[in-house]
Design an enzyme around this catalytic site. Sequence first.
Site, short mmCIF file in Angstrom:
data_model
loop_
_atom_site.label_atom_id
_atom_site.label_comp_id
_atom_site.label_asym_id
_atom_site.label_seq_id
_atom_site.Cartn_x
_atom_site.Cartn_y
_atom_site.Cartn_z
N SER A 60 -8.17 4.91 -0.64
CA SER A 60 -7.92 3.72 -1.39
C SER A 60 -8.80 3.18 -1.47
CB SER A 60 -6.74 2.82 -0.83
OG SER A 60 -5.88 2.62 -0.58
N ASP A 67 1.00 -1.31 0.07
CA ASP A 67 0.04 0.18 0.39
C ASP A 67 1.15 1.08 -0.01
OD1 ASP A 67 -2.35 1.76 -0.13
OD2 ASP A 67 -2.66 1.51 2.35
N GLN A 85 -4.05 -1.46 -7.87
CA GLN A 85 -5.51 -0.74 -6.75
C GLN A 85 -6.21 0.48 -7.31
OE1 GLN A 85 -3.71 2.65 -3.63
NE2 GLN A 85 -4.35 0.91 -2.39
#
Length: 304
Positions: A238, A214, A292
Amino acid sequence: MSDTPTPEQLVQGLVRLLTVTPAGEHAYTGNQQPNGIGRVFGGQVIAQALQSAQASAPEDMEAHSLHAYFLRGGREGVDLDYSVAADFTGRSFANRRVVASQGGEPILNLTASFQRPEAGLEHDDSPMPDVPPPEDLPSDMEMREKFLEEMGEVSDIQRTLMLRPRPIEMRTSGKLHWMNADKKPPHAHSWFRTAAVLPDDAALHRAVIAYASDYTLLGTSALPHGLSWARGELKGASLDHAIWFHRPALEAYRADEWLLYATDSPWSGGGRGFNRGRIYNREGLLVASVAQEGVVRKAKRGAG
């Protein structure tokens, strides 16, 4: 005597953070980040949810993929609860569905798929980018200190967050979004590893990969625009996160040895940015892939 934690202490703290505690049938509790400030790091929630899924899966199966959706931002200082549903357990594959909650409200849904190891057809058509080795690059902390010098006056909270010792060591080739003020192609390359040795626990190494995946990812979509979260020019969060583990942990990679994280962003628009990541070991083998999408919005000046 210095109060700065040693690399070993930092990594011991990371291991504790990513070790979930049984809290009933198909239920686990995730630890809080020590001295955490503000919103919970998304990688922490993903990694703890994965650990909860791994704890409930058959021992002879390995996680090969996960797909997660962020629903709400978690906050530091409050325990995280994880409930696991064993939706499927077959001879070759198994599936576990996890809901992460805080204060009774769900903040993330994650589904993980597991496979019993087997031999199969193999190909690898994703060569590792040609970037300098980590030994030839400045440390992430050196780059953060330089960035703060160039920024001049910053808040105490921002300085604390930027200079806080981290259990994940990173070395970047070029500039990441937070240090970049020029418009550049949406590509970034960073080496990463834990700051000290991890136990020989394959599930933990996968969880650390999930945690570190991340970092830097969403910011790749900001590079073509020359804008930075650190300078208050962007707002974002996110929306979802997916990881595919292509090779077995401990055999093909360790999270405490240098891994290259190559990220790119093929598209952004509509207030969202799409990002991809490829993770390689030092031998150039692709060991994991990441995708993502997140909210990426230009901050409104004077909004408060």
